[in-house]
Write an enzyme that holds these catalytic residues in place. Sequence first.
Site, PDB file in Angstrom:
ATOM      1  N   LYS A 254       0.780  -1.387   0.170  1.00 32.71           N
ATOM      2  CA  LYS A 254      -0.067  -0.039  -0.030  1.00 32.71           C
ATOM      3  C   LYS A 254       0.757   1.354  -0.137  1.00 32.71           C
ATOM      4  CE  LYS A 254      -4.177  -1.734   2.821  1.00 32.71           C
ATOM      5  NZ  LYS A 254      -5.037  -1.451   1.622  1.00 32.71           N
ATOM      6  N   ARG A 328     -10.719 -11.125   2.297  1.00 38.63           N
ATOM      7  CA  ARG A 328     -11.567 -12.136   1.905  1.00 38.63           C
ATOM      8  C   ARG A 328     -11.028 -13.313   1.904  1.00 38.63           C
ATOM      9  NH1 ARG A 328     -12.040  -9.015  -3.861  1.00 38.63           N
ATOM     10  NH2 ARG A 328     -11.762  -7.415  -2.276  1.00 38.63           N
TER      11      ARG A 328
HETATM   12  N1  BES Z   1      -8.132  -3.491   4.402  1.00 39.29           N
HETATM   13  C1  BES Z   1      -8.476  -3.032   3.050  1.00 39.29           C
HETATM   14  C2  BES Z   1      -9.649  -2.486   2.870  1.00 39.29           C
HETATM   15  C3  BES Z   1      -9.849  -0.787   3.481  1.00 39.29           C
HETATM   16  C4  BES Z   1      -8.977   0.062   3.043  1.00 39.29           C
HETATM   17  C5  BES Z   1     -10.596  -0.842   4.225  1.00 39.29           C
HETATM   18  C6  BES Z   1      -9.211   1.371   3.462  1.00 39.29           C
HETATM   19  C7  BES Z   1     -10.996   0.397   4.722  1.00 39.29           C
HETATM   20  C8  BES Z   1     -10.446   1.610   4.172  1.00 39.29           C
HETATM   21  C9  BES Z   1      -8.234  -4.400   2.311  1.00 39.29           C
HETATM   22  O1  BES Z   1      -7.562  -5.545   2.600  1.00 39.29           O
HETATM   23  C10 BES Z   1      -7.834  -4.019   0.768  1.00 39.29           C
HETATM   24  O2  BES Z   1      -6.946  -3.561   0.799  1.00 39.29           O
HETATM   25  N2  BES Z   1      -8.619  -4.153  -0.094  1.00 39.29           N
HETATM   26  C11 BES Z   1      -8.378  -3.474  -1.465  1.00 39.29           C
HETATM   27  C12 BES Z   1      -9.069  -4.615  -2.522  1.00 39.29           C
HETATM   28  C13 BES Z   1      -8.777  -4.530  -3.757  1.00 39.29           C
HETATM   29  C14 BES Z   1      -7.133  -4.917  -3.806  1.00 39.29           C
HETATM   30  C15 BES Z   1      -9.458  -5.676  -4.626  1.00 39.29           C
HETATM   31  C16 BES Z   1      -9.342  -2.355  -1.773  1.00 39.29           C
HETATM   32  O3  BES Z   1     -10.417  -2.113  -1.230  1.00 39.29           O
HETATM   33  O4  BES Z   1      -8.469  -1.445  -2.352  1.00 39.29           O
HETATM   34 ZN    ZN Z   2      -5.466  -5.452   2.060  1.00 37.93          ZN
END
Ligand code: BES
Ligand code: ZN
Length: 482
Positions: A254, A328
């Site tokens: 990230k 997930r």
């Molecule tokens: N933990 C994050 C989602 C998240 C980010 C929740 C910011 C609340 C605030 C999750 O693990 C994630 O990174 N999801 C990605 C999924 C994508 C790679 C398909 C997302 O939502 O960008």
């Molecule tokens: Zn993530």
Amino acid sequence: MTKSQLKTPAPFIASSKKTTVKIIPLKAKSFKSWKKKQDAALKAQIDQAGFSAQSGRFLFHYSSGGHLESILLGLSAKVSYYDIAPMVKEITARLSSSALKDLVFKVEQDNISADELLLLCVGWGWSCYSFDSYKKTKKGYPILVWPKGVDKAKAEGLVHSVCLIRNLVNTPANDMGPKELTAAARSVAKEGGAKIKVISDKDLKTDFPLVFTVGDSSERRPCLVDFVWGKETDPKVTLVGKGVCFDTGGLDLKPPRFMLQMKKDMGGAAHVLGLAALIMKTKLPIRLRVLIPAVENAVSGRAFRPRDVVKSRIGQTVELSDTDAEGRLILADAITLASEENPDLIMDFATLTGSARSALGYEIPACFTNNDKIAGDLKKISYEEEDQVWPLPLWKPYLKELNSDIADINNIGAGLGGAIHGGLFLETFLRDPKIDWVHLDIFSWEMSGKPGRTKGGADTGMRAAYAYLEKRFGKTKKTKKK
Ligand code: BES
Ligand code: ZN
Ligand code: ZN
């Protein structure tokens, strides 16, 4: 993380010989007639301050000797948890630590129902919270004498559960790894009298391959918490919470501004612990099960790679196209396990997607379910509970966007609708698609902060879920299983 870091406010007392300050709750419709009966000095103070009986308004009334005698408190027509919060904040700000110790507060009960008093007590408790375990200076909070007729277990339970979620989420990730999260689960289970087991190492690797794969990246080893409470013959409700103690994104790292928030990625686990504590405290007649896959999504030589393929517990192979879509994965195996005993309801809580936030903002969890009646009921009940959730569709045509060239399913979807892809992905891991299942894509964080709801870790959807379970399975208003 120490035990004291998880301590939540306990601002209530049965009775007290200390000097008592009266709190006089007032609604707009009866304010005029009430005011007529007051003495000239108080009337003058009311007029001078321009006090009116509205939510957010209060008036500190001092005796001629200079002592705080009573506080007038304005209420909404439909009383809210937050009506009392600005006043509690002001009490804490105005009074010295020693005055806070020497006084107690008592609500005058003449014009207010037991249900309304419950809201005021809970709002009082939430307002006493501060996350100060890492601070040198700590201030106390004001103590309230229990009003008569209030459901104490429920009031205490709501204060404790909400503040427990705040504590768990606010605790920095260096003190809240899988081990500490498991310790917190043990303490919640012990307090409620639940039976707990923790699956790790070899057993985790064989039986929960997706949980193991994500968690294997970290020195802080992954595990699956499983606890059970209640009578075997009662309706079975299983809660599953995403316990990613820190989400770096993995090799799909990230960017800093997104990683900054990721200590809260165990917010789903915090929610199910808070909800479980409340269910056990109020003795809701259900057979409760709590499942928490606890991992850290780290970067290391052992981290899983984009496009690795892993066979899940249910047997379908998953292409791990994005290591940042880890939530997930760990939930998938846990949901499969949950579905194996055919419960009446599975509910999962997860900080799963940024996409759910784009759709609904920070405050409103997205609710996905395979049962439209539950979606409608939850939406309505959540409004009443001042904890709105909103349904989004499990739109089957988007399933094809999760196709993988080489495996049974992909962990990310092609195209937009990321929160829906997340929901659809999870649904495929139910052993029986007919089992009632609810997925709440939550934020678990209060962005701006307001009296009674501190900025930082927060409950988003936990109270809505409790209110739903209480309505559906509670003793007084029982509704039949569909
Ligand atoms: N933990 C994050 C989602 C998240 C980010 C929740 C910011 C609340 C605030 C999750 O693990 C994630 O990174 N999801 C990605 C999924 C994508 C790679 C398909 C997302 O939502 O960008
Ligand atoms: Zn993530
Ligand atoms: Zn995550």
